[in-house]
Enzyme design. Structure first.
Site, PDB file in Angstrom:
ATOM      1  N   GLY A  72       0.833  -1.209   0.000  1.00 18.42           N
ATOM      2  CA  GLY A  72       0.000   0.000   0.000  1.00 18.42           C
ATOM      3  C   GLY A  72       0.859   1.247   0.000  1.00 18.42           C
ATOM      4  N   ASN A  73       0.267   2.367   0.294  1.00 18.99           N
ATOM      5  CA  ASN A  73       1.047   3.607   0.400  1.00 18.99           C
ATOM      6  C   ASN A  73       0.421   4.502   1.466  1.00 18.99           C
ATOM      7  OD1 ASN A  73      -0.896   5.502  -0.900  1.00 18.99           O
ATOM      8  ND2 ASN A  73      -0.590   4.097  -2.628  1.00 18.99           N
ATOM      9  N   HIS A  74       1.088   5.639   1.735  1.00 20.06           N
ATOM     10  CA  HIS A  74       0.690   6.482   2.875  1.00 20.06           C
ATOM     11  C   HIS A  74      -0.408   7.488   2.552  1.00 20.06           C
ATOM     12  CE1 HIS A  74       3.665   4.978   5.593  1.00 20.06           C
ATOM     13  NE2 HIS A  74       4.645   5.213   4.736  1.00 20.06           N
ATOM     14  N   SER A  75      -1.028   7.413   1.390  1.00 21.24           N
ATOM     15  CA  SER A  75      -2.082   8.396   1.075  1.00 21.24           C
ATOM     16  C   SER A  75      -3.192   8.338   2.134  1.00 21.24           C
ATOM     17  CB  SER A  75      -2.662   8.087  -0.310  1.00 21.24           C
ATOM     18  OG  SER A  75      -3.854   8.807  -0.475  1.00 21.24           O
ATOM     19  N   ALA A 130      -4.121   7.620  -5.015  1.00 18.98           N
ATOM     20  CA  ALA A 130      -2.736   7.161  -5.189  1.00 18.98           C
ATOM     21  C   ALA A 130      -2.819   5.657  -5.432  1.00 18.98           C
ATOM     22  CB  ALA A 130      -1.933   7.475  -3.940  1.00 18.98           C
TER      23      ALA A 130
END
Ligand code: CTP
Length: 403
Positions: free
Chosen positions: A212-215, A280
């Site tokens: 995943g990502n930090h969005s 994102a």
């Protein structure tokens, strides 16, 4: 949320028995989230006290140009009051006040403020049935209509004179409903359908792990609120995010993976006027998703990844009249790369995020963006809160439809 929320309202009260109802009216405005400043004509104070209205409106009540009993009295600036207001309502509007408004007879603070106001003006007449029908009253209505003011018609019923007929000031609830309906019908994105993607996507590795990502989703959620506050019907498709929506005109569909987001976007895109891809989205996902939790038996472990579908580019391929907006995050040759992306993905507008600026980007409450449109016109904005960037993006859409 009421369209009156956050609105600055000047309520002008003139001297009729219906003035007693303005206590309730002020309460309804406050409940709807509006800010209220009350101006009373001298005659209206015979029907309701300034203390009642200042207490309910949480603001001092204005009624004269200055306080004659106080040598150091401050000038009550009617121009400032008029400019402060997003909306002015005169309720009750007596035959006398209406006639002064119509001819510009500026002998009290209410009329001076009315003449200074640049905002929309509404008035709710209140008088006896014969006065309401009198040609001079009708001439006032006609003049005020020509000035662009809006009448909230009087209602039929029992009058203070004991007679029954048309002339009662509209009930406070009906005044609020009238204002809400009128303001909503004039919102610049009324009737427009806007699809917005937001947040990260999670790409499963096994039943308990993901890439995943930090969005946080904040940018997309702020755009959604702003679009809905301007009258749009919003479909917000968000990856995992803790955020929630406030405006009831936002339909939030929560998804997890890039593929889920792609499918929901394609299910609805044909019926949309605008699409804004602020998510994102993961560019890659594991080729195989393990059925069971992967055990740590190996010293080294690698995951083979495959590309996800580019949702924005896929919408660009099938778009008809839709206004399509994408985001870009570039670390080098920002403008050139963003221009290439406009062409490659068939966009109408790209919002270029800068990584060069402190305070901009993932997990922050501020953002610094540059707009580039399909003619390659470039507009660089200051570092702003994400809410203000959202407003800038929505302004671009409004310009598109109201140019
Ligand atoms: N986007 C999307 N679907 C993807 C990847 C990106 O819809 N699978 C959208 C994002 O929502 C955003 C824009 O494409 O509007 C972001 O593009 P960006 O990540 O800057 O670049 P890419 O197009 O992914 O290309 P690259 O990473 O090679 O620069």
């Amino acid at each position: 949320m009421s369209v009156l929320s956050g609105k600055k309202i000047v309520l002008g009260i003139s001297g009729g028995i219906a003035a007693y109802k303005t206590a309730h009216l002020v309460r309804l405005f406050i409940k709807a989230g509006a800010q209220i400043q009350v101006i009373m004509t001298p005659a209206s104070k015979d029907f309701i006290t300034p203390l009642t209205l200042s207490t309910l409106s949480k603001n001092p009540v204005h009624s004269s140009f200055f306080n004659e009993d106080d040598d150091n009295a401050q000038w009550n600036n009617h121009v400032e009051l008029g400019l402060w207001a997003d909306l002015m309502l005169i309720a009750p509007a007596t035959a006398n006040t209406l006639s002064k408004m119509a001819i510009g007879n500026c002998d009290n603070l209410l009329i001076a403020t009315y003449l200074s106001a640049k905002c929309p003006v509404y008035f709710a007449p209140a008088m006896d049935l014969d006065m309401y029908k009198h040609p001079s009253t009708i001439a006032s209505f006609h003049a005020l209509h020509q000035f662009g003011n809006t009448m909230i018609p009087a209602e039929n019923g029992e009058l203070a004179s004991g007679l029954s007929g048309e002339g009662r000031m509209a009930e406070p609830e009906n005044i609020i409903a009238f204002l809400e309906a009128d303001l909503e019908s004039k919102l610049p994105l009324k009737g427009k359908k806007i699809l917005i993607t937001a947040g990260p996507t999670y790409e499963a590795i096994d039943p308990v792990r993901f890439i995943g990502n930090h969005s946080s989703g904040k940018m997309g959620f702020d755009i959604a609120e702003c679009a809905a506050n301007h009258g749009a019907e919003v479909l917000l498709i968000s990856g995992p995010s803790h955020l929630n929506v406030k405006n009831s005109n936002i339909n939030l569909i929560r998804v997890v993976s890039a593929q889920d987001m792609y499918e929901v976007c394609h299910q609805y895109f044909n019926t949309m006027d605008v699409a804004i891809c602020a998510a994102a989205v993961a560019d890659y996902r594991p080729m195989q998703v393990a059925d069971q939790k992967i055990k740590k038996t190996e010293d080294y472990f690698s995951i083979e990844l495959e590309k996800t579908k580019d949702i924005l580019a896929s919408l660009g391929q099938i778009k008809k009249d839709q206004f399509l907006i994408g985001f870009a995050l570039e670390t080098q040759n920002e403008i050139e790369n963003a221009k290439l992306k406009i062409q490659k993905k068939n966009l109408d507008l790209i919002v270029l995020n800068s990584l060069q600026d402190e305070g901009a980007g993932f997990g922050k409450s501020t953002n610094k963006v540059t707009f580039i449109d399909s003619n390659f016109s470039i507009e660089t904005m200051e570092l702003k809160s994400k809410e203000t960037v959202a407003q800038d993006i929505i302004n671009k859409i409004i310009q598109q439809y109201h140019a």
